[in-house]
Design a protein around this motif. Sequence first.
Motif, PDB file in Angstrom:
ATOM      1  N   TYR A 127     -21.571 -15.484  39.720  1.00 26.15           N
ATOM      2  CA  TYR A 127     -21.147 -16.862  39.489  1.00 26.15           C
ATOM      3  C   TYR A 127     -20.664 -17.502  40.796  1.00 26.15           C
ATOM      4  CZ  TYR A 127     -21.267 -16.100  34.431  1.00 26.15           C
ATOM      5  OH  TYR A 127     -21.658 -15.846  33.147  1.00 26.15           O
ATOM      6  N   TYR A 193     -18.271 -22.670  37.294  1.00 25.89           N
ATOM      7  CA  TYR A 193     -18.779 -21.371  37.740  1.00 25.89           C
ATOM      8  C   TYR A 193     -20.213 -21.273  37.234  1.00 25.89           C
ATOM      9  CZ  TYR A 193     -13.897 -20.301  38.697  1.00 25.89           C
ATOM     10  OH  TYR A 193     -12.609 -20.323  39.187  1.00 25.89           O
ATOM     11  N   SER A 195     -24.119 -19.505  37.208  1.00 24.70           N
ATOM     12  CA  SER A 195     -24.963 -18.332  37.440  1.00 24.70           C
ATOM     13  C   SER A 195     -26.381 -18.691  37.020  1.00 24.70           C
ATOM     14  CB  SER A 195     -24.454 -17.138  36.616  1.00 24.70           C
ATOM     15  OG  SER A 195     -24.874 -17.241  35.268  1.00 24.70           O
ATOM     16  N   ASP A 199     -23.443 -21.495  32.800  1.00 27.70           N
ATOM     17  CA  ASP A 199     -22.351 -22.133  33.526  1.00 27.70           C
ATOM     18  C   ASP A 199     -21.089 -22.067  32.674  1.00 27.70           C
ATOM     19  OD1 ASP A 199     -24.190 -22.822  35.434  1.00 27.70           O
ATOM     20  OD2 ASP A 199     -24.181 -24.970  34.969  1.00 27.70           O
TER      21      ASP A 199
END
Length: 238
Positions: A127, A193, A195, A199
């Motif tokens: 992340y 955050y 990835s 999110d």
Amino acid sequence: MKVALIGYGKMGKTIEQILLDRGHQVVLIIDKDNLHDLNNTNLQQADVAIEFSNPESAVHNMLACFDAGTPVVCGSTGWLSRKEEIEKACTVKNAGLIHASNFSLGVNLFFELNRSLARLMHPHKEYAVQLTEIHHSAKLDAPSGTAISLAEQVMESYTEKARWVNSPSDNPADLYIESQRIDPAPGTHTITYSSPIDDISITHTAHSRQGFALGAVLAAEFLAGKKGIYTMRQVLGL
């Protein structure tokens, strides 16, 4: 409680109304047209001063309060490069000070949530973290003081982040804060955050100045009669 208001823009006027509604007395109002009234004799009438001016004036105003022996609640942002100087002056003068990037109860609860989420997310390296803040176009500083506080809280856990930046960066040591200026937004702050899979975001959105103003008044009620440097965490018992 007798209060000096330093800065009489929209925020100052909102604070004044809350003070009056809570039974307090405004004994001095300082604005750009009567800066000469910012002297020891006038400030000493007040049990506490509430300072919401601008980055250029805030340091001078706080020092004047210290000289007068009047505790001061400072909500101005953009002056933190001189934070160490101000806190040292407060200690030397045996004065009282609360400064915060944001006095809103909701934002201070959001700060606690931000710290906790950063601790949870840091071990999960897939992340990437980013901050976004949105304010009205009259906001003088970018990023906002609140966004800087949020970034510093994230960096307490993300120790590999050496600094925050206000423009996109490929440096993994930089924590990006995106600043947007859109009227009439009083203030929105989001930490995301991201990835490849999903999110995770937390957001605080202010709907008016009332929350900021009430928090400043609560801080003034806490600080009146005190010496030393305090934080909103102490004011709110967090």
